[in-house]
Design a protein around this motif. Structure first.
Motif, PDB file in Angstrom:
ATOM      1  N   GLY A  12       0.817  -1.215   0.000  1.00  0.00           N
ATOM      2  CA  GLY A  12       0.000   0.000   0.000  1.00  0.00           C
ATOM      3  C   GLY A  12       0.846   1.258   0.000  1.00  0.00           C
ATOM      4  N   ALA A  13       1.870   1.269   0.810  1.00  0.00           N
ATOM      5  CA  ALA A  13       2.751   2.441   0.883  1.00  0.00           C
ATOM      6  C   ALA A  13       3.513   2.629  -0.425  1.00  0.00           C
ATOM      7  N   LEU A  41       2.660   1.635  -3.473  1.00  0.00           N
ATOM      8  CA  LEU A  41       1.764   2.056  -4.550  1.00  0.00           C
ATOM      9  C   LEU A  41       1.523   3.557  -4.520  1.00  0.00           C
ATOM     10  N   VAL A  42       1.360   4.101  -3.333  1.00  0.00           N
ATOM     11  CA  VAL A  42       1.129   5.541  -3.210  1.00  0.00           C
ATOM     12  C   VAL A  42       2.400   6.318  -3.571  1.00  0.00           C
ATOM     13  N   THR A  43       3.565   5.820  -3.191  1.00  0.00           N
ATOM     14  CA  THR A  43       4.814   6.544  -3.486  1.00  0.00           C
ATOM     15  C   THR A  43       5.149   6.534  -4.973  1.00  0.00           C
ATOM     16  N   PHE A  57       0.192   6.093  -7.475  1.00  0.00           N
ATOM     17  CA  PHE A  57      -1.201   5.632  -7.489  1.00  0.00           C
ATOM     18  C   PHE A  57      -1.984   6.339  -6.394  1.00  0.00           C
ATOM     19  N   SER A  58      -3.265   6.547  -6.649  1.00  0.00           N
ATOM     20  CA  SER A  58      -4.117   7.137  -5.622  1.00  0.00           C
ATOM     21  C   SER A  58      -4.419   6.075  -4.562  1.00  0.00           C
ATOM     22  N   ALA A  59      -4.916   6.522  -3.436  1.00  0.00           N
ATOM     23  CA  ALA A  59      -5.303   5.579  -2.382  1.00  0.00           C
ATOM     24  C   ALA A  59      -6.402   4.652  -2.884  1.00  0.00           C
ATOM     25  N   GLN A 101      -6.832   3.586  -6.025  1.00  0.00           N
ATOM     26  CA  GLN A 101      -6.209   2.579  -6.891  1.00  0.00           C
ATOM     27  C   GLN A 101      -5.455   1.538  -6.061  1.00  0.00           C
ATOM     28  N   ALA A 102      -4.737   1.986  -5.043  1.00  0.00           N
ATOM     29  CA  ALA A 102      -4.014   1.047  -4.174  1.00  0.00           C
ATOM     30  C   ALA A 102      -4.998   0.109  -3.489  1.00  0.00           C
TER      31      ALA A 102
END
Length: 172
Positions: free
Chosen positions: A47-48, A50-52, A55-57, A59-60
């Motif tokens: 999750g972390a 993907l955001v870095t 990707f938006s939260a 999408q993650a």
């Protein structure tokens, strides 16, 4: 009457002797510790990550959810497949699909490709988890099944928990 029946039933259950867990079963249970350690780590790290990488939260969350939904829907069919094709075959195929999926997941940032890979990872999880429990049941008998499943769940819970803690200990 009911209390007397319950005491007799509990006495019969506790009087059953437990035999030691076979070494091969203990080794099998312990061999899955690195997998569950990694799964615990991934629950936080993916999750972390993907955001870095942009990707938006939403999408993650979608990518993580696709894996969960695939696991739910594939569990029964893959459990039945392990009855037909053999436990070890499905377990090995699930482990290989999981490894290939994780490698592929780390090599792309294309959202729709990651959706497909998440589905493959869900299938791999379904194949390993459902077959894992059936294999343990096959390798035990009534006298040691409780001990084996207890060991299995302790290993799974402890190693997953340690994996969940790793991002806090080794932040990236």
């Amino acid at each position: 009457f009911i209390c007397g029946w319950a005491r007799a039933r509990v006495g019969a259950l506790t009087a059953r002797k437990s035999t030691p867990v076979p070494r091969s079963v203990s080794v099998l249970v312990l061999s899955f510790a690195p997998l569950f350690l990694g799964l615990g780590l991934l629950q936080i790290a993916v999750g972390a990550w993907l955001v870095t990488v942009g990707f938006s939260a939403l999408q993650a969350g979608t990518l993580i959810s696709v894996q969960g939904v695939a696991t739910i829907f594939a569990s029964i069919p893959l459990g039945l497949a392990s009855d037909v094709y053999g436990r070890k075959t499905i377990l090995v195929l699930g482990a290989l699909a999981g490894a290939a999926g994780l490698l592929a997941f780390s090599l792309t940032t294309d959202f729709w490709l990651l959706v497909a890979i998440s589905a493959v990872l869900g299938l791999a999880e379904a194949a390993t988890v459902t077959t894992w429990n059936a294999l343990l049941a096959d390798m035990t008998d009534v006298s040691n099944r409780n001990a084996v499943f207890s060991l299995s769940f302790v290993v799974i819970n402890v190693t997953t928990g340690v994996g969940l803690l790793l991002p806090g200990v080794f932040p990236y």
